[in-house]
Design a protein around this motif. Structure first.
Motif, PDB file in Angstrom:
ATOM      1  N   ALA A 146      -5.087  -0.021   5.115  1.00 16.59           N
ATOM      2  CA  ALA A 146      -5.023  -1.258   6.031  1.00 16.59           C
ATOM      3  C   ALA A 146      -3.672  -1.825   6.098  1.00 16.59           C
ATOM      4  O   ALA A 146      -2.639  -1.131   5.587  1.00 16.59           O
ATOM      5  N   ASN A 147      -3.470  -2.535   6.898  1.00 17.99           N
ATOM      6  CA  ASN A 147      -2.297  -3.395   7.121  1.00 17.99           C
ATOM      7  C   ASN A 147      -2.665  -5.067   7.109  1.00 17.99           C
ATOM      8  O   ASN A 147      -3.534  -5.276   7.146  1.00 17.99           O
ATOM      9  N   ASN A 148      -1.500  -5.876   6.858  1.00 19.57           N
ATOM     10  CA  ASN A 148      -1.971  -7.138   6.394  1.00 19.57           C
ATOM     11  C   ASN A 148      -2.541  -7.938   7.700  1.00 19.57           C
ATOM     12  O   ASN A 148      -3.330  -8.757   7.590  1.00 19.57           O
ATOM     13  N   VAL A 149      -2.003  -7.494   8.718  1.00 18.20           N
ATOM     14  CA  VAL A 149      -2.346  -8.201  10.313  1.00 18.20           C
ATOM     15  C   VAL A 149      -3.830  -8.136  10.419  1.00 18.20           C
ATOM     16  O   VAL A 149      -4.548  -9.092  10.693  1.00 18.20           O
ATOM     17  N   GLU A 150      -4.431  -6.815  10.568  1.00 18.64           N
ATOM     18  CA  GLU A 150      -5.709  -6.670  10.434  1.00 18.64           C
ATOM     19  C   GLU A 150      -6.651  -7.320   9.479  1.00 18.64           C
ATOM     20  O   GLU A 150      -8.004  -7.578   9.876  1.00 18.64           O
ATOM     21  N   LEU A 151      -6.177  -7.408   8.304  1.00 21.51           N
ATOM     22  CA  LEU A 151      -6.995  -8.151   7.307  1.00 21.51           C
ATOM     23  C   LEU A 151      -6.946  -9.526   7.566  1.00 21.51           C
ATOM     24  O   LEU A 151      -8.240 -10.085   7.587  1.00 21.51           O
ATOM     25  N   VAL A 152      -6.068 -10.129   8.031  1.00 22.95           N
ATOM     26  CA  VAL A 152      -5.968 -11.587   8.476  1.00 22.95           C
ATOM     27  C   VAL A 152      -6.952 -11.643   9.752  1.00 22.95           C
ATOM     28  O   VAL A 152      -7.895 -12.556   9.822  1.00 22.95           O
ATOM     29  N   GLU A 153      -6.830 -10.817  10.733  1.00 28.98           N
ATOM     30  CA  GLU A 153      -7.618 -10.963  11.923  1.00 28.98           C
ATOM     31  C   GLU A 153      -9.113 -10.633  11.687  1.00 28.98           C
ATOM     32  O   GLU A 153      -9.857 -11.468  12.377  1.00 28.98           O
ATOM     33  N   ARG A 154      -9.291  -9.866  10.768  1.00 29.26           N
ATOM     34  CA  ARG A 154     -10.967  -9.560  10.369  1.00 29.26           C
ATOM     35  C   ARG A 154     -11.352 -10.952   9.808  1.00 29.26           C
ATOM     36  O   ARG A 154     -12.626 -11.666  10.243  1.00 29.26           O
ATOM     37  N   LEU A 192     -16.584 -18.725   1.797  1.00 30.29           N
ATOM     38  CA  LEU A 192     -16.711 -19.473   2.807  1.00 30.29           C
ATOM     39  C   LEU A 192     -18.129 -20.327   2.657  1.00 30.29           C
ATOM     40  O   LEU A 192     -18.137 -21.485   3.168  1.00 30.29           O
ATOM     41  N   LEU A 193     -19.026 -19.380   2.243  1.00 27.36           N
ATOM     42  CA  LEU A 193     -20.318 -20.131   2.067  1.00 27.36           C
ATOM     43  C   LEU A 193     -20.602 -21.185   1.223  1.00 27.36           C
ATOM     44  O   LEU A 193     -21.304 -22.170   1.488  1.00 27.36           O
ATOM     45  N   LEU A 194     -19.524 -21.046   0.242  1.00 31.17           N
ATOM     46  CA  LEU A 194     -19.642 -21.985  -0.867  1.00 31.17           C
ATOM     47  C   LEU A 194     -18.415 -23.216  -0.319  1.00 31.17           C
ATOM     48  O   LEU A 194     -18.437 -24.265  -1.112  1.00 31.17           O
ATOM     49  N   GLY A 195     -18.088 -23.411   0.621  1.00 33.75           N
ATOM     50  CA  GLY A 195     -17.016 -24.281   1.155  1.00 33.75           C
ATOM     51  C   GLY A 195     -15.583 -24.043   0.602  1.00 33.75           C
ATOM     52  O   GLY A 195     -14.960 -24.888   0.510  1.00 33.75           O
ATOM     53  N   GLY A 196     -15.358 -22.780   0.283  1.00 32.94           N
ATOM     54  CA  GLY A 196     -13.573 -22.549  -0.164  1.00 32.94           C
ATOM     55  C   GLY A 196     -13.063 -22.121   0.771  1.00 32.94           C
ATOM     56  O   GLY A 196     -13.192 -21.927   2.095  1.00 32.94           O
ATOM     57  N   HIS A 197     -11.791 -21.287   0.167  1.00 30.99           N
ATOM     58  CA  HIS A 197     -10.648 -21.045   1.192  1.00 30.99           C
ATOM     59  C   HIS A 197     -10.616 -19.631   0.657  1.00 30.99           C
ATOM     60  O   HIS A 197     -11.092 -19.083  -0.317  1.00 30.99           O
ATOM     61  N   VAL A 198      -9.768 -18.737   1.559  1.00 25.32           N
ATOM     62  CA  VAL A 198      -9.804 -17.310   1.338  1.00 25.32           C
ATOM     63  C   VAL A 198      -8.454 -16.759   1.437  1.00 25.32           C
ATOM     64  O   VAL A 198      -7.556 -17.317   1.731  1.00 25.32           O
ATOM     65  N   ARG A 199      -8.396 -15.791   0.605  1.00 27.78           N
ATOM     66  CA  ARG A 199      -7.145 -14.958   0.684  1.00 27.78           C
ATOM     67  C   ARG A 199      -7.225 -13.209   0.915  1.00 27.78           C
ATOM     68  O   ARG A 199      -8.186 -12.800   0.360  1.00 27.78           O
ATOM     69  N   VAL A 200      -6.561 -12.914   1.536  1.00 27.14           N
ATOM     70  CA  VAL A 200      -6.631 -11.510   2.059  1.00 27.14           C
ATOM     71  C   VAL A 200      -5.126 -10.764   1.691  1.00 27.14           C
ATOM     72  O   VAL A 200      -4.191 -11.400   1.736  1.00 27.14           O
ATOM     73  N   GLY A 201      -5.154  -9.652   2.016  1.00 26.97           N
ATOM     74  CA  GLY A 201      -3.308  -9.069   1.897  1.00 26.97           C
ATOM     75  C   GLY A 201      -3.559  -7.593   1.043  1.00 26.97           C
ATOM     76  O   GLY A 201      -4.300  -7.474   0.368  1.00 26.97           O
ATOM     77  N   LEU A 202      -2.586  -6.957   1.323  1.00 25.33           N
ATOM     78  CA  LEU A 202      -2.162  -5.852   0.661  1.00 25.33           C
ATOM     79  C   LEU A 202      -2.014  -5.789  -0.835  1.00 25.33           C
ATOM     80  O   LEU A 202      -2.015  -4.666  -1.530  1.00 25.33           O
ATOM     81  N   GLU A 203      -1.465  -6.986  -1.284  1.00 22.12           N
ATOM     82  CA  GLU A 203      -1.556  -7.371  -2.529  1.00 22.12           C
ATOM     83  C   GLU A 203      -2.789  -6.966  -3.653  1.00 22.12           C
ATOM     84  O   GLU A 203      -2.812  -6.425  -4.619  1.00 22.12           O
ATOM     85  N   ASP A 204      -3.867  -7.223  -2.929  1.00 21.59           N
ATOM     86  CA  ASP A 204      -5.030  -7.361  -3.262  1.00 21.59           C
ATOM     87  C   ASP A 204      -5.929  -6.078  -3.121  1.00 21.59           C
ATOM     88  O   ASP A 204      -7.104  -5.817  -3.680  1.00 21.59           O
ATOM     89  N   ASN A 205      -5.815  -5.512  -1.920  1.00 20.88           N
ATOM     90  CA  ASN A 205      -6.652  -4.682  -1.324  1.00 20.88           C
ATOM     91  C   ASN A 205      -5.838  -3.601  -0.389  1.00 20.88           C
ATOM     92  O   ASN A 205      -5.470  -4.409   0.652  1.00 20.88           O
ATOM     93  N   LEU A 206      -5.447  -2.351  -0.656  1.00 17.49           N
ATOM     94  CA  LEU A 206      -4.979  -1.486   0.324  1.00 17.49           C
ATOM     95  C   LEU A 206      -5.796  -0.981   1.236  1.00 17.49           C
ATOM     96  O   LEU A 206      -4.863  -0.295   2.293  1.00 17.49           O
ATOM     97  N   TYR A 207      -7.082  -1.124   1.489  1.00 15.00           N
ATOM     98  CA  TYR A 207      -7.692  -0.537   2.268  1.00 15.00           C
ATOM     99  C   TYR A 207      -8.676  -1.544   3.387  1.00 15.00           C
ATOM    100  O   TYR A 207      -9.048  -2.490   2.807  1.00 15.00           O
ATOM    101  N   TYR A 208      -8.877  -0.932   4.619  1.00 17.03           N
ATOM    102  CA  TYR A 208      -9.401  -1.989   5.579  1.00 17.03           C
ATOM    103  C   TYR A 208     -10.892  -1.331   5.408  1.00 17.03           C
ATOM    104  O   TYR A 208     -11.892  -2.412   5.463  1.00 17.03           O
ATOM    105  N   SER A 209     -11.242  -0.180   5.186  1.00 20.54           N
ATOM    106  CA  SER A 209     -12.538   0.193   5.014  1.00 20.54           C
ATOM    107  C   SER A 209     -12.486   1.461   4.086  1.00 20.54           C
ATOM    108  O   SER A 209     -11.284   1.987   3.709  1.00 20.54           O
ATOM    109  N   LYS A 210     -13.404   2.037   3.540  1.00 18.50           N
ATOM    110  CA  LYS A 210     -13.588   3.348   2.887  1.00 18.50           C
ATOM    111  C   LYS A 210     -12.760   4.442   3.629  1.00 18.50           C
ATOM    112  O   LYS A 210     -12.962   4.902   4.502  1.00 18.50           O
ATOM    113  N   GLY A 211     -11.535   4.798   2.768  1.00 17.48           N
ATOM    114  CA  GLY A 211     -10.672   5.924   2.971  1.00 17.48           C
ATOM    115  C   GLY A 211      -9.486   5.603   4.300  1.00 17.48           C
ATOM    116  O   GLY A 211      -8.875   6.499   4.570  1.00 17.48           O
ATOM    117  N   ARG A 212      -9.728   4.264   4.649  1.00 18.88           N
ATOM    118  CA  ARG A 212      -8.555   3.905   5.772  1.00 18.88           C
ATOM    119  C   ARG A 212      -7.816   2.821   5.273  1.00 18.88           C
ATOM    120  O   ARG A 212      -8.263   1.788   4.894  1.00 18.88           O
TER     121      ARG A 212
END
Length: 302
Positions: A261-269, A239-259
């Motif tokens: 995630a689900n896909n919707v909350e990653l998008v919402e954040r 975002l700082l560099l003017g780009g776009h973003v990707r999130v989701g469980l394909e790349d990251n299974l956790y919302y925070s350490k030890g917890r």
């Protein structure tokens, strides 16, 4: 820089590697994927990176399964659909090669283009992927890169260039662009922090992402996909560099350490953060305009 004030949020809900055993929130079957994508669309996602799975949850590029997923998504919303030509590391996608390496099957990968998606991933690199004690070859030679790009061009599919290191950008992507196999704006996805599993890939650091953005060809726009713990930090830097973003469980299974995630909350954040920056998540129509895709015809006009 992002001159539109709009950020394309890609949701990558499934991928070709993770399993429900690792995170039970992972959607793998067509209706599960479509329902999850629709929730993510309502949360602000405008593009979905779809991976198909067999009924036993293992990876496939079976075009019938892709068509089923794509049709279920399209019944619900106008999100941009991007199908994978990378596939995954098990199921239909891997066989034992004559060179001694398990190999991601080239002919299976090509099937990802046959389901009517607007975009497809194009991995312009040959790599050795190390998973579960196996070294798996994915051979995308220079001629195979051009073949994929040419076949996408014939079908009116926009490639998403999957770039794991500066060499992929400067050599392999550039060779395809020089051959006229894509048109501006080029959509480049920087895939970072997979260096522990993919030979030749780069870790995420602010300096590495900055360098890769600076090396982009003229006329390119970029998205950032960072794996694991790096996902959030890399997205903010994008975002700082003017780009776009990707999130989701394909790349990251956790919302925070030890917890987990689900896909919707990653998008919402990430949408909350986008708005804190004074930006807005792009709608699918706005995202198509940014990427250079044709707008969908309305059902009444079809």
């Amino acid at each position: 820089m992002n001159t539109t004030g709009k950020v394309i949020v890609t949701i990558a809900p499934t991928g070709g590697m993770a399993s429900k055993a690792q995170n039970p929130n992972l959607p793998t079957q067509p209706q599960e994927i479509a329902d999850d994508v629709y929730r993510c669309y309502n949360a602000g996602a405008s593009l979905v990176a779809v991976h198909a799975r067999r009924p036993d949850d293992l990876a496939t590029c079976n075009p019938d399964i892709y068509r089923d997923i794509n049709a279920r998504i399209r019944e619900k919303c106008d999100i941009i659909i991007n199908n994978s030509t990378g596939g995954g590391i098990n199921g239909d996608m891997v066989r034992q090669g004559p060179n001694g390496y398990p190999e991601i099957i080239w002919e299976e990968r090509l099937k990802g283009m046959e389901a009517g998606a607007e975009m497809c991933t194009l991995d312009p690199t040959t790599i050795i992927a190390t998973f579960e004690g196996r070294e798996i070859l994915m051979n995308t030679s220079p001629e195979r890169c051009k073949f994929l790009a040419r076949e996408m061009q014939k079908r009116g599919i926009k490639p998403e260039w999957e770039v794991f290191s500066p060499t992929h950008l400067l050599q392999d992507v550039q060779a395809c662009l020089d051959a006229g196999l894509d048109s501006k704006p080029y959509f480049v996805n920087f895939v970072l922090n997979v260096h522990r599993g993919f030979q030749g890939a780069m870790p995420y650091t602010p300096k590495i992402l900055q360098q890769m953005v600076e090396l982009m060809p003229e006329g390119a726009i970029f998205n950032v996909s960072a794996v694991g713990i790096a996902q959030l930090n890399a997205a903010v830097q994008s975002l700082l560099l003017g780009g776009h973003v990707r999130v989701g469980l394909e790349d990251n299974l956790y919302y925070s350490k030890g917890r987990l995630a689900n896909n919707v909350e990653l998008v919402e954040r990430i949408v909350r953060i986008i708005r804190e920056f004074g930006l807005e998540p792009a709608t699918p129509a706005e995202a198509r305009a940014i990427i250079g895709l044709p707008q969908l015809k309305s059902k009444s006009a079809a």
